[in-house]
Scaffold this active site. Structure first.
Site, PDB file in Angstrom:
ATOM      1  N   SER A   1       0.769  -1.199  -0.104  1.00 29.48           N
ATOM      2  CA  SER A   1      -0.031  -0.057  -0.188  1.00 29.48           C
ATOM      3  C   SER A   1       0.900   1.008   0.000  1.00 29.48           C
ATOM      4  CB  SER A   1      -0.828  -0.108   1.369  1.00 29.48           C
ATOM      5  OG  SER A   1      -1.307   1.339   1.573  1.00 29.48           O
ATOM      6  N   SER A   2       0.348   2.277  -0.619  1.00 34.25           N
ATOM      7  CA  SER A   2       1.126   3.660  -0.574  1.00 34.25           C
ATOM      8  C   SER A   2       1.372   4.141   0.942  1.00 34.25           C
ATOM      9  CB  SER A   2       0.547   4.652  -1.391  1.00 34.25           C
ATOM     10  OG  SER A   2      -0.631   4.850  -0.844  1.00 34.25           O
ATOM     11  N   CYS A   3       0.606   3.611   1.776  1.00 37.55           N
ATOM     12  CA  CYS A   3       0.479   4.125   3.551  1.00 37.55           C
ATOM     13  C   CYS A   3       1.899   3.618   4.150  1.00 37.55           C
ATOM     14  CB  CYS A   3      -0.550   3.996   3.961  1.00 37.55           C
ATOM     15  SG  CYS A   3      -0.823   2.152   4.338  1.00 37.55           S
TER      16      CYS A   3
ATOM     17  N   TYR B   1      -1.460  -0.777   9.956  1.00 35.07           N
ATOM     18  CA  TYR B   1      -1.886  -1.231   8.765  1.00 35.07           C
ATOM     19  C   TYR B   1      -0.417  -1.094   8.074  1.00 35.07           C
ATOM     20  CZ  TYR B   1      -3.732  -2.027   4.238  1.00 35.07           C
ATOM     21  OH  TYR B   1      -3.904  -2.540   2.967  1.00 35.07           O
TER      22      TYR B   1
ATOM     23  N   LYS C   1       1.960  -3.958   6.512  1.00 32.95           N
ATOM     24  CA  LYS C   1       2.322  -4.323   5.179  1.00 32.95           C
ATOM     25  C   LYS C   1       3.833  -4.158   5.140  1.00 32.95           C
ATOM     26  CE  LYS C   1      -1.429  -4.634   3.004  1.00 32.95           C
ATOM     27  NZ  LYS C   1      -1.816  -6.214   2.096  1.00 32.95           N
TER      28      LYS C   1
ATOM     29  N   HIS D   1     -12.940   3.978   2.181  1.00 38.17           N
ATOM     30  CA  HIS D   1     -12.381   5.021   1.876  1.00 38.17           C
ATOM     31  C   HIS D   1     -13.033   6.105   1.188  1.00 38.17           C
ATOM     32  CE1 HIS D   1      -9.056   1.546   1.948  1.00 38.17           C
ATOM     33  NE2 HIS D   1      -8.303   2.741   2.460  1.00 38.17           N
TER      34      HIS D   1
HETATM   35  P1  GDP Z   1      -5.930   7.643   3.854  1.00 36.90           P
HETATM   36  O1  GDP Z   1      -5.818   7.831   2.277  1.00 36.90           O
HETATM   37  O2  GDP Z   1      -5.572   6.587   4.326  1.00 36.90           O
HETATM   38  O3  GDP Z   1      -6.097   9.238   4.237  1.00 36.90           O
HETATM   39  O4  GDP Z   1      -7.817   7.057   3.701  1.00 36.90           O
HETATM   40  P2  GDP Z   1      -9.177   7.797   3.306  1.00 36.90           P
HETATM   41  O5  GDP Z   1      -9.571   7.335   1.801  1.00 36.90           O
HETATM   42  O6  GDP Z   1     -10.156   7.036   4.197  1.00 36.90           O
HETATM   43  O7  GDP Z   1      -9.189   9.457   3.353  1.00 36.90           O
HETATM   44  C1  GDP Z   1      -8.499  10.162   2.508  1.00 36.90           C
HETATM   45  C2  GDP Z   1      -8.967  11.636   2.677  1.00 36.90           C
HETATM   46  O8  GDP Z   1     -10.181  11.866   2.461  1.00 36.90           O
HETATM   47  C3  GDP Z   1      -8.700  12.021   4.217  1.00 36.90           C
HETATM   48  O9  GDP Z   1      -8.177  13.253   4.202  1.00 36.90           O
HETATM   49  C4  GDP Z   1     -10.278  11.976   4.685  1.00 36.90           C
HETATM   50  O10 GDP Z   1     -10.391  12.925   5.766  1.00 36.90           O
HETATM   51  C5  GDP Z   1     -10.993  12.320   3.648  1.00 36.90           C
HETATM   52  N1  GDP Z   1     -12.331  12.348   3.502  1.00 36.90           N
HETATM   53  C6  GDP Z   1     -13.303  13.228   3.321  1.00 36.90           C
HETATM   54  N2  GDP Z   1     -14.385  12.506   3.598  1.00 36.90           N
HETATM   55  C7  GDP Z   1     -14.252  11.425   3.736  1.00 36.90           C
HETATM   56  C8  GDP Z   1     -15.262  10.241   4.013  1.00 36.90           C
HETATM   57  O11 GDP Z   1     -16.667  10.394   3.927  1.00 36.90           O
HETATM   58  N3  GDP Z   1     -14.855   9.119   4.371  1.00 36.90           N
HETATM   59  C9  GDP Z   1     -13.234   8.768   4.300  1.00 36.90           C
HETATM   60  N4  GDP Z   1     -12.961   7.695   4.583  1.00 36.90           N
HETATM   61  N5  GDP Z   1     -12.705   9.945   4.172  1.00 36.90           N
HETATM   62  C10 GDP Z   1     -13.040  10.984   3.776  1.00 36.90           C
END
Ligand code: GDP
Length: 315
Positions: free
Chosen positions: A108-110, A137, A141, A180
């Site tokens: 994963s990129s994280c 996580y 990974k 996500h």
């Molecule tokens: P990340 O890439 O590991 O940070 O995971 P996410 O895909 O869950 O979140 C990406 C970004 O989108 C973060 O800055 C979240 O705060 C933002 N975000 C905005 N709205 C939402 C939402 O409804 N759900 C999630 N999961 N993230 C959100």
């Protein structure tokens, strides 16, 4: 790889695993083996060993993982760390014990440091502290990558590791507490349109930047790597372009047809400020993605309408 090689796709019900099964099947691979969770619990060492002894796969794609968005990762670090380490240790060690010829591990990129220089090169791994909202996580990974590399150096195994950027597409998780950002906002925009709501709530400031790759492109890259890549060095898979969360939600609203307001909930975490992968290594091998973000979102919305809403209405 021969079209008749026996290929075990672990995690075939998930976003990535299901796309890889579709791609392998479309490409004429005829000897796929999969196992549902009730048949095979990948977290149970003895069950995994017995499965490998019985099925004797020649190639393994390890697409099984406990995954989730920023909230789920932040709330349940124990489960994300334990389950992922368990299942990947079981599958990778069984692959070695049962003479699997090649294994593809999906990271994963994280895994990269929170403040890694952008776009993130493969050699940024372990050069700085991780983003705290998903470090459990990420550590799991990283352990998987290191285990594959250890089997390569100690035993000469051909275990390769690909690092996908943020993926989306059919069979994604659309649950608002564990998904996500892309599927979450797709659902929020759709429900707001359907219910006549005036606004949707977007977590965080909208300023973080993320790169999104359609899972069919990811599956295409995975099969390409199985066929063409034989190094234990990790390799990034992305499209090389990112958007801010605000730009993403505007695009989603446009595709869905929701023209209300956006409200940003800054009490929710932003997570890492930017996550854009440097993909020149994969590009140099001859692979590039085909699905543009707008088209990918439109295709995912169609899938969502057909598959996610139908059962909900019936319930
Ligand atoms: P990340 O890439 O590991 O940070 O995971 P996410 O895909 O869950 O979140 C990406 C970004 O989108 C973060 O800055 C979240 O705060 C933002 N975000 C905005 N709205 C939402 C939402 O409804 N759900 C999630 N999961 N993230 C959100």
């Amino acid at each position: 790889m021969e079209k008749t090689d026996k290929i075990f796709v672990a995690g075939h019900r998930g976003l990535v695993g299901s796309a890889i099964v579709r791609k392998l099947t479309a490409d004429g691979y005829t000897n796929l083996v999969v196992a549902d969770r009730k048949e095979l619990d990948l977290a149970k060492e003895s069950a995994v060993a017995a499965f490998f002894a019985r099925e004797k796969p020649e190639i393994v794609v390890l697409a099984a993982a406990k995954v989730g968005g920023i909230k789920a990762n932040n709330d349940y670090p124990v489960e994300f760390l334990l389950e992922n380490v368990r299942l990947q240790n079981n599958v990778i060690s069984s692959a070695h014990a049962h003479d699997v010829r090649k294994l593809l591990f999906l990271g994963s990129s994280c895994i990269y440091p929170k403040h890694a220089p952008q776009p993130i090169r493969e050699d940024a791994l372990l050069t700085g502290p991780l983003e705290p909202t998903n470090d459990a996580y990420a550590i799991a990974k990283i352990a998987g990558i290191k285990l594959c590399q250890a089997y390569a150096s100690e035993y000469g195994e051909n275990y390769i590791s690909a690092m996908p950027t943020n993926l989306y597409g059919p069979h994604d998780n659309f649950d608002l507490t564990s998904s996500h950002v892309l599927p979450a906002l797709l659902r929020k925009a759709h429900e707001a349109k359907t219910n006549g709501a005036r606004e949707i709530v977007v977590w965080g400031t909208g300023q973080p930047r993320r790169e999104f790759l359609h899972v069919d492109d990811m599956a295409d890259a995975c099969v390409f790597l199985l066929e063409n890549y034989n190094s234990p060095e990790i390799i990034n898979v992305g499209c090389g372009e990112d958007v801010s969360i605000r730009e993403l939600v505007e695009l989603i609203c446009d595709v869905v047809g929701f023209d209300g307001e956006l409200s940003f909930d800054a009490t929710k975490p932003d997570g890492t400020p930017r996550k854009l992968l440097e993909v020149s290594k994969l590009k140099a091998l001859g692979w590039s993605p085909k699905i543009q973000l707008r088209e990918g979102i439109a295709r995912t919305y169609e899938w969502f309408l057909e598959h996610e809403l139908a059962p909900a209405v019936a319930r």
